[in-house]
Design a protein around this motif. Structure first.
Motif, PDB file in Angstrom:
ATOM      1  N   ASP A  28       0.987  -0.976   0.079  1.00  0.00           N
ATOM      2  CA  ASP A  28       0.087   0.007   0.043  1.00  0.00           C
ATOM      3  C   ASP A  28       0.805   1.105  -0.053  1.00  0.00           C
ATOM      4  O   ASP A  28       1.281   1.717   0.832  1.00  0.00           O
ATOM      5  N   GLY A  29       1.209   1.696  -1.127  1.00  0.00           N
ATOM      6  CA  GLY A  29       2.153   2.940  -1.218  1.00  0.00           C
ATOM      7  C   GLY A  29       1.470   4.242  -0.780  1.00  0.00           C
ATOM      8  O   GLY A  29       2.236   4.908  -0.033  1.00  0.00           O
ATOM      9  N   ARG A  42       3.524   5.902   2.501  1.00  0.00           N
ATOM     10  CA  ARG A  42       3.817   7.299   2.356  1.00  0.00           C
ATOM     11  C   ARG A  42       3.402   8.222   3.350  1.00  0.00           C
ATOM     12  O   ARG A  42       4.052   9.038   3.981  1.00  0.00           O
ATOM     13  N   LYS A  43       2.238   8.078   3.748  1.00  0.00           N
ATOM     14  CA  LYS A  43       1.397   8.844   5.015  1.00  0.00           C
ATOM     15  C   LYS A  43       2.198   8.449   6.300  1.00  0.00           C
ATOM     16  O   LYS A  43       2.466   9.530   6.967  1.00  0.00           O
ATOM     17  N   PHE A  44       2.971   7.085   6.451  1.00  0.00           N
ATOM     18  CA  PHE A  44       3.295   6.710   7.585  1.00  0.00           C
ATOM     19  C   PHE A  44       4.909   7.402   7.588  1.00  0.00           C
ATOM     20  O   PHE A  44       5.202   7.998   8.538  1.00  0.00           O
ATOM     21  N   LEU A  99       4.716   1.685  -7.600  1.00  0.00           N
ATOM     22  CA  LEU A  99       4.948   2.028  -6.195  1.00  0.00           C
ATOM     23  C   LEU A  99       5.833   3.272  -5.875  1.00  0.00           C
ATOM     24  O   LEU A  99       5.808   4.101  -5.194  1.00  0.00           O
ATOM     25  N   ALA A 100       6.983   3.151  -6.646  1.00  0.00           N
ATOM     26  CA  ALA A 100       8.129   4.220  -6.620  1.00  0.00           C
ATOM     27  C   ALA A 100       7.575   5.642  -6.816  1.00  0.00           C
ATOM     28  O   ALA A 100       7.752   6.657  -6.014  1.00  0.00           O
ATOM     29  N   CYS A 129      10.414   7.823  -5.035  1.00  0.00           N
ATOM     30  CA  CYS A 129      11.551   7.226  -4.885  1.00  0.00           C
ATOM     31  C   CYS A 129      12.312   6.800  -6.046  1.00  0.00           C
ATOM     32  O   CYS A 129      11.298   6.428  -7.090  1.00  0.00           O
ATOM     33  N   THR A 130      13.485   6.114  -6.222  1.00  0.00           N
ATOM     34  CA  THR A 130      14.115   5.539  -7.002  1.00  0.00           C
ATOM     35  C   THR A 130      13.641   4.042  -7.398  1.00  0.00           C
ATOM     36  O   THR A 130      13.675   3.399  -6.391  1.00  0.00           O
TER      37      THR A 130
END
Length: 274
Positions: free
Chosen positions: A54-55, A59-61, A106-107, A112-113
């Protein structure tokens, strides 16, 4: 405050062997909090199935806890899922491309990379030209998919593991020849010690193509546990105005927490001399 480096540490939710260069294993959220406590800025995720993550929730975390995801490492697609970009089977190659696109998706949500390292696979004997063409075609498809969203980096890996794109110099040339803004070079001090005759000259040669960095000792121990000259390496990265993360990808010896703590403490202490 002047020039600053940002630090990351490799983590995975998978149960991995002791000689796998990933420090924290198990619950991702717990690993992120541990990394933060130790003073890291980010974590590098080694994922087997990116499509199951769960992207947005991750991210929120990270945002809530002042942390980032530095990169998604795709090597577990090879070591655990047994998929590579050089697979002879067309269906298998289609499957790995779907998986790589899931990493890109997802990245994108994590900002992110994406790393292409072992997942590229080895070229079969006497098929170098065909193998390179196969890799280039698949890479172009991934770059088109990632365009404007995600940076993809190619890791220079020593010839004991991969049989092409081994040195920093040849991999930098490969990146330059592609000329894609979404493609960069990933260097790793462990591989450089084996493969590059002069690692410092290689960093200077690669220059702006470098978009991601792994730190580990020559035996894959944590930085400071061996004889790699990390102050000189950090100076070289500073010389080329490297702006990305320095990520710790070492084995969990004597244990994950100790290796992670000694890594960050050592690097931050020697940074004052750089």
């Amino acid at each position: 405050m002047g020039y600053q480096f940002r630090y990351s540490v490799a983590i995975s939710e998978e149960s991995l062997t002791e000689n796998t260069p990933v420090l924290f294993r198990g619950d991702i959220f717990k690993s992120i909090l541990t990394a933060k406590t130790l003073g890291y800025d980010a974590v590098e995720l080694h994922l087997r199935n990116a499509s199951e993550v769960d992207g947005n929730g991750l991210r929120k975390f990270c945002d809530k806890n002042g942390m980032s995801i530095s990169a998604l490492a795709t090597g577990l697609e090879s070591s655990l899922n047994r998929l590579t970009m050089q697979d002879k089977d067309t269906e298998a190659r289609m499957k790995i491309m779907q998986s790589m696109k899931a990493h890109i998706d997802l990245a994108n949500s994590l900002n992110c990379t994406v790393i292409i390292g072992m997942v590229r696979g080895n070229i079969r004997a006497n098929e170098k030209e065909a193998g390179m063409n196969c890799f280039k075609e698949q890479l172009m498809e991934l770059l088109q998919y990632a365009a404007g969203k995600v940076k993809i980096v190619i890791e220079a890996i020593n010839f004991y593991i991969n049989n092409y794109l081994n040195t920093v110099v040849e991999t930098a040339d490969f990146v330059r020849e592609f000329g894609a803004s979404s493609l960069g070079l990933h260097i790793d001090t462990h591989h450089m010690n084996i493969q590059d005759y002069d690692p410092i000259a290689s960093i200077h040669y690669a220059g702006k193509t470098i978009n991601y960095v792994h730190f580990a000792e020559i035996n894959r121990m944590y930085p400071g546990a061996g004889r790699m000259d990390f102050p000189v390496i950090m100076n070289a990265l500073k010389d080329v105005s490297y702006q990305g993360y320095i990520s710790i990808e070492c084995i969990p010896v004597p244990d994950a927490y100790t290796a992670a703590k000694r890594s960050i403490d050592y690097l931050k202490s020697i940074y004052r001399t750089v």
